[in-house]
Write a protein that holds these residues in place. Structure first.
Motif, mmCIF file in Angstrom:
data_model
loop_
_atom_site.group_PDB
_atom_site.id
_atom_site.type_symbol
_atom_site.label_atom_id
_atom_site.label_comp_id
_atom_site.label_asym_id
_atom_site.label_seq_id
_atom_site.Cartn_x
_atom_site.Cartn_y
_atom_site.Cartn_z
ATOM 1 N N ASP A 87 2.363 1.725 -3.436
ATOM 2 C CA ASP A 87 1.355 2.179 -4.398
ATOM 3 C C ASP A 87 0.992 3.651 -4.227
ATOM 4 O O ASP A 87 0.561 4.304 -5.180
ATOM 5 N N LYS A 88 1.181 4.193 -3.033
ATOM 6 C CA LYS A 88 0.916 5.621 -2.818
ATOM 7 C C LYS A 88 1.908 6.503 -3.583
ATOM 8 O O LYS A 88 1.587 7.624 -3.961
ATOM 9 N N GLU B 290 0.833 -1.207 0.000
ATOM 10 C CA GLU B 290 0.000 0.000 0.000
ATOM 11 C C GLU B 290 0.865 1.254 0.000
ATOM 12 O O GLU B 290 0.585 2.228 -0.710
#
Length: 78
Positions: free
Chosen positions: A20-21, A17
């Protein structure tokens, strides 16, 4: 550019996560991370090799001092 191979890895979902940011190109992130990891491994190996060389140099220096002391004693010099 060298050929690329496809691999499958498992990582913590929170790490993915986070990745992906900051990027939509996971492959680029993994390539950069692994290149940095490889660089650090090589630098560590160089550092360990240097440390071993220093240990050998120290042992030789100590031996030379001992031999010098023995030679001076044999000559009657204190």
């Amino acid at each position: 550019m060298p050929p690329k191979q496809k691999v499958s890895v498992s990582i913590d979902s929170s790490l993915l996560e986070f990745i992906d940011k900051f990027s939509s190109n996971r492959s680029e992130i993994f390539n950069e991370a692994l290149a940095e990891w490889r660089k650090q491994k090589i630098l560590n190996e160089i550092g360990e090799g240097y440390a071993k060389t220093k240990e050998v140099d120290l042992a030789i220096a100590e031996e030379n001092l001992l031999l010098n002391d023995l030679a001076l004693e044999a000559e009657g010099v204190d």
